[in-house]
Design an enzyme around this catalytic site. Structure first.
Site, PDB file in Angstrom:
ATOM      1  N   GLY A   1      47.489  45.217  39.779  1.00  0.00           N
ATOM      2  CA  GLY A   1      45.535  45.455  39.548  1.00  0.00           C
ATOM      3  C   GLY A   1      45.073  44.720  38.305  1.00  0.00           C
ATOM      4  N   THR A   2      45.804  43.349  38.097  1.00  0.00           N
ATOM      5  CA  THR A   2      44.951  42.341  37.329  1.00  0.00           C
ATOM      6  C   THR A   2      45.179  41.310  38.162  1.00  0.00           C
ATOM      7  OG1 THR A   2      46.724  43.582  35.376  1.00  0.00           O
ATOM      8  CG2 THR A   2      45.722  40.537  35.387  1.00  0.00           C
TER       9      THR A   2
ATOM     10  N   ASN B   1      41.696  54.791  31.840  1.00  0.00           N
ATOM     11  CA  ASN B   1      43.321  54.846  32.006  1.00  0.00           C
ATOM     12  C   ASN B   1      43.513  55.220  30.468  1.00  0.00           C
ATOM     13  OD1 ASN B   1      41.803  52.066  30.666  1.00  0.00           O
ATOM     14  ND2 ASN B   1      43.827  52.034  29.697  1.00  0.00           N
TER      15      ASN B   1
ATOM     16  N   GLN C   1      43.571  53.792  38.247  1.00  0.00           N
ATOM     17  CA  GLN C   1      43.893  55.313  37.920  1.00  0.00           C
ATOM     18  C   GLN C   1      43.859  56.240  38.434  1.00  0.00           C
ATOM     19  OE1 GLN C   1      46.100  55.708  35.257  1.00  0.00           O
ATOM     20  NE2 GLN C   1      46.709  53.821  34.301  1.00  0.00           N
TER      21      GLN C   1
ATOM     22  N   HIS D   1      52.106  50.482  41.653  1.00  0.00           N
ATOM     23  CA  HIS D   1      53.276  51.544  40.074  1.00  0.00           C
ATOM     24  C   HIS D   1      52.468  52.673  39.481  1.00  0.00           C
ATOM     25  CE1 HIS D   1      51.756  49.384  36.399  1.00  0.00           C
ATOM     26  NE2 HIS D   1      51.179  48.409  37.409  1.00  0.00           N
TER      27      HIS D   1
ATOM     28  N   CYS E   1      49.761  48.733  28.249  1.00  0.00           N
ATOM     29  CA  CYS E   1      49.744  46.942  27.605  1.00  0.00           C
ATOM     30  C   CYS E   1      48.927  46.394  26.763  1.00  0.00           C
ATOM     31  CB  CYS E   1      48.050  46.740  29.009  1.00  0.00           C
ATOM     32  SG  CYS E   1      48.477  47.081  30.541  1.00  0.00           S
TER      33      CYS E   1
END
Length: 408
Positions: free
Chosen positions: A84-85, A160, A188, A210, A333
């Site tokens: 996603g990043t 999230n 999410q 993931h 994170c």
């Protein structure tokens, strides 16, 4: 590894941090293994025209269809990424380089994967506020959209940390009326809710494998048909010339299989709200001053973000871990960093409450026993933090009690 680490890992674990990473679905693991074991897979590059390359390409395209089906993307484009990043960076780069966006409007509760590149990209940036429940203020958005310059609005589908679901479709309508684009982070939400790219009429969407039971290191950017997506990575023509680099074929195959499995299990996932509500009811019975952030808004069925005065989240996470329970102090994170959670800050939560906040996120394999264990362990920490006798007969409370519990 310390003695405490050994104890924490050898006991039966209650994993309640699925918003960080959920367990790999059996269907995804099987798809990865099939891809690795396929004849010629060690040689097959999905960009090659020979038989081995065509076999790899078939796996990638099948996965592309499966991931698009999960979010009803129709004829939209989809670029596979490392997560996603990377998808967020690609989206913001595409907006600036290919869509001629002149300014950004980013919701204050966005994930740092969106916030950080938005701050670094060099475009004028405005922050879209949320209310006390963590829901984006659409009246404020309308005001921000009236300012000059073509905007890109970044508004996540679901948060999230709190699990709060945002009014993405309404925001997209306002944004398009102003001539702008809307990017939504559905990392999410996908696989937990019915997410509909087409119906929401968004321009770009972020996904991560993931989070829904696929392999780590997989993600995607979904984009509206006709939208120019300029590559961020150069050096090859992969992914329709939108992302250079050989595709991670086994990972992508696993992502596709996880998307298909999650799509089929959406009704069952919604049932996790019963476990989530049971957790909150039991905590509320024990701690009348407990706060469940975003509970008055629509939320993901699996997420509870809870705190109470006197708790310290960092110490509480350690205590729970020693009891064999995995949760996060906010976003995984960021949970190792010292500081006020930016999501709770945006919601106007006082520091006395925000410092004790932990996120419980259930997954497709969570059980009532997992919830019971969390409640029991959290309750012990709460009682000790509220009032703990010391050797000299005096009492301590709050953060000092939590510290003493870990250090004892």
């Amino acid at each position: 590894m310390s003695q405490g680490d050994n104890k924490a890992m050898t006991m039966k674990r209650a994993y309640l941090d699925h918003n960080a990473t959920t367990m790999l679905r059996p269907e995804a693991a099987a798809a990865v293994m099939r891809a690795l074991a396929a004849p010629g897979m060690g040689l097959g590059n999905a960009s090659s025209v020979h038989a081995e390359g065509r076999a790899a390409r078939k796996l990638v395209e099948a996965a592309r269809s499966q991931v698009k089906a999960l979010v009803n993307a129709g004829d939209a484009g989809l670029v596979f990424t490392s997560g996603g990043t990377e998808a967020a960076h690609l989206a913001l780069h595409a907006a600036r380089a290919g869509a001629d966006v002149e300014r950004l409007i980013v919701c204050t509760v966005e994930h740092s994967a969106v916030r950080a590149p938005a701050e670094a990209i060099g475009l004028p940036l405005s922050w879209l506020p949320v209310d006390a429940d963590g829901v984006a203020d659409l009246a404020a958005l309308k005001t921000l959209l009236a300012e000059p310059g073509k905007p890109l609005v970044a508004l996540m589908w679901a948060n999230n940390e709190t699990g709060v679901i945002q009014p993405v479709k309404d925001a997209a309508e306002l944004t398009h009326e102003a001539g702008g684009l809307l990017l939504t982070d559905a990392v999410q939400a996908a696989g937990k809710l019915s997410v509909d790219f087409t119906d929401a009429d968004v321009d770009m969407m972020l996904l991560a494998g993931h989070k829904l039971g696929g392999p780590l290191g997989t993600g995607a950017l979904v984009f509206r048909s006709g939208l120019s997506v300029e590559p961020l990575q150069l050096g090859g023509g992969q992914e329709m010339r939108r992302r250079a680099g050989s595709e991670n074929v086994p990972g992508i195959a696993g992502f596709g299989a996880a998307a298909r499995a999650a799509n089929a299990a959406l009704d069952g996932f919604s049932g996790l709200s019963l476990l989530r509500d049971l957790l909150e009811e039991r905590i509320a019975d024990i701690a009348t001053d407990a706060v469940f952030f975003g509970a008055r808004a629509a939320r993901l069925p699996n997420t509870s973000y809870v705190s109470a005065p006197g708790l310290d989240a960092e110490r509480l996470v350690m205590m729970l871990d020693l009891d064999g329970i995995a949760v996060s102090a906010g976003a995984a994170c960021s949970s190792g960093k010292v500081g006020r959670p930016h999501v709770l800050d945006a919601m106007g939560v006082e520091d006395e409450i925000s410092r004790g906040a932990v996120r419980v996120s259930l997954g497709w394999n969570s059980t009532e026993d997992d919830v019971n264990r969390f409640v029991e362990s959290w309750s012990r920490a709460y009682v000790k933090a509220k009032k703990r006798p010391l050797a000299d007969g005096s009492e301590t409370s709050g953060r000092n009690a939590a510290l003493a519990e870990v250090e004892s």
